[in-house]
Design an enzyme around this catalytic site. Structure first.
Site, PDB file in Angstrom:
ATOM      1  N   ASP A 164     -46.225 -47.385  33.588  1.00  0.00           N
ATOM      2  CA  ASP A 164     -47.247 -48.063  32.883  1.00  0.00           C
ATOM      3  C   ASP A 164     -46.811 -48.824  31.593  1.00  0.00           C
ATOM      4  OD1 ASP A 164     -49.215 -47.606  34.517  1.00  0.00           O
ATOM      5  OD2 ASP A 164     -49.740 -45.558  33.438  1.00  0.00           O
ATOM      6  N   ARG A 182     -53.438 -52.931  29.468  1.00  0.00           N
ATOM      7  CA  ARG A 182     -52.253 -52.851  28.874  1.00  0.00           C
ATOM      8  C   ARG A 182     -51.829 -54.239  28.928  1.00  0.00           C
ATOM      9  NH1 ARG A 182     -51.421 -47.377  28.998  1.00  0.00           N
ATOM     10  NH2 ARG A 182     -52.328 -46.238  30.549  1.00  0.00           N
TER      11      ARG A 182
END
Length: 448
Positions: free
Chosen positions: A327, A403
């Protein structure tokens, strides 16, 4: 703010050094699991530090719909009364998981071995994401799945009343698939075994043991991890303290490293070694990053991170590190764009099936901001830095990806021209209050 509401464009521009101390929201992976295992345990489970982002709140609502008592006592403080393994009940309505791929995939594992039918859906982003990687192994237990091509949501799950224990070897490293199979194995008589080729985040294993499951982990001669779970245990409610999410800490950490003169401390960050690949990589790049006040809480290592502005240099990030930082590649690519020399991030195919195609989003967005970057063969992201930030000056489409949005807001804190994102609403899925927290440290983020 729901990602389904009106877009929230934001602009980020330099204002000076970042200074101060902050605490990031609770770990998203641990928060999801605390709610699910608490719903399966007998007795009371209390959770402190729960991430109250949209993704986790969707999981809390799903557990209520499946019969558990789930109460919010105060900020980050929750209490559950569970129903025992195998005790979930058929929901009256569709289970809407919003933007949460983790919540949806783990929930499929739970539902696969409960003998009723449920329907899962999500937002536009989640409905595009492939679910076959989970539905295929779960169907071996005896569950049936009816959905769109690729097993995509909306998806009807009919759990089996007579589950058959499985031994499943993951074709690719994935903590979500591993956890879904283990969750299906909880309500399956006999022994369920998952074999993973590379170690992925082990929050499920740690927390299952903490709740009382009989689970063992061994390592084969070829390095593969073998996780063995004895089915139908009696899980017992317990107190869970959720550490700060290292994936969320990544954004202020990188911001401090690339904004000249910055010095920050990020408190209470989870330092599970299967989650800290980004910090390892930043240290290799020359980051002034120190772990202080190292300790253990609820079986998870925790530390405070002290971070100072650093002249970073390019490195090659090996593919075997990907599971520990999957991530964090978007924000790492921002650091790489401000570093001197070439950074190669190898083996990033998994990024193409996240909330968005993160590989394309970072390559295209960085180019729009003036960085020298491209995608090489074998899904390798290459960023060639000059030791100075790129010029900026672009408005980036984030495609409901939290993100991606936060990564470009961080980049805008050091570029000559402001960087904008077309919609910040999805940031609430993992880091509610992100913009306000960064503004308190000294960032200039405001509506576009």
């Amino acid at each position: 703010m729901s990602s389904s509401e009106a877009p929230q464009p934001l602009l980020s521009r330099p204002r000076g050094a970042l200074k101060g101390t902050l605490t990031v929201p609770g770990d998203k992976s641990i928060s999801h699991r605390a709610l699910m295992f608490g719903a399966l345990a007998l007795g009371e489970t209390t959770v402190e530090g729960l991430l109250e982002g949209e993704d986790v709140l969707r999981t809390a609502q799903a557990m209520r719909q499946l019969g558990a008592t789930v109460e919010r006592l105060g900020e980050g403080s929750w209490r559950l009364q569970g129903r025992g393994v195998g005790g979930l009940c058929e929901p009256d309505d569709v289970l809407d998981m919003g933007n949460s791929g983790t919540g949806a995939r783990l929930l499929m594992g739970l539902l696969a071995t409960h003998p009723f039918t449920s329907v899962l859906t999500g937002d536009a982003s989640l409905r595009k994401r492939p679910m076959a990687r989970v539905t295929v192994p779960l169907s071996h237990f005896g569950a049936t799945f009816t959905g769109r091509s690729g097993g995509r949501l909306p998806l009807a799950v009919t759990g089996t009343a007579t589950p058959v224990p499985q031994t499943y070897e993951l074709p690719v490293a994935s903590a979500q698939v591993k956890s879904a199979v283990l969750l299906a194995g909880l309500n399956t008589p006999g022994i369920t075994t998952v074999i993973e080729p590379e170690a992925t985040r082990d929050h499920s294993e740690l927390m299952l043991r903490a709740f009382g499951a009989d689970l063992t982990v061994s390592v084969r001669d070829d390095g593969a991890r073998v996780i063995t779970l004895v089915g139908q245990p009696e899980l017992t409610g317990r107190a869970v303290k959720v550490p700060g999410d290292p994936s969320s800490a990544a954004f202020p950490v990188v911001a401090a490293l690339i904004v000249p003169g910055s010095h920050i401390v990020v408190r209470n960050v989870g330092m599970n070694p299967l989650r800290t690949g980004l910090f390892t990589t930043l240290l290799e790049m020359g980051a002034d990053l120190k772990l202080v006040n190292e300790r253990e809480e609820a079986g998870e290592p925790v530390a405070d991170l002290e971070v100072r502005y650093s002249a970073l240099k390019g490195v090659t990030v090996p593919p075997e590190r990907a599971p520990s930082m999957i991530d964090e590649y978007p924000i790492l690519s921002v650091a790489a764009a401000c570093a001197s020399g070439e950074t190669r991030m190898v083996g990033l195919a998994e990024l193409r099936v996240k909330e968005s195609d993160r590989l394309a989003a970072m390559a295209d967005g960085l180019k729009a901001c003036g960085a020298d970057t491209d995608v090489a063969e074998n899904d390798t992201l290459v960023v060639r830095g000059t030791g100075q930030p790129p010029r900026g000056g672009a408005m980036i489409p984030v495609n409901l990806d939290h993100r991606i949005g936060m990564s470009y807001l961080v980049l805008g804190m050091t570029t000559a021209e402001a960087v904008g994102i077309d919609d910040a609403s999805a940031i609430a899925t993992s880091f509610p209050g992100f913009a306000d927290m960064m503004i308190e440290l000294g960032a200039d983020i405001h509506g576009a």
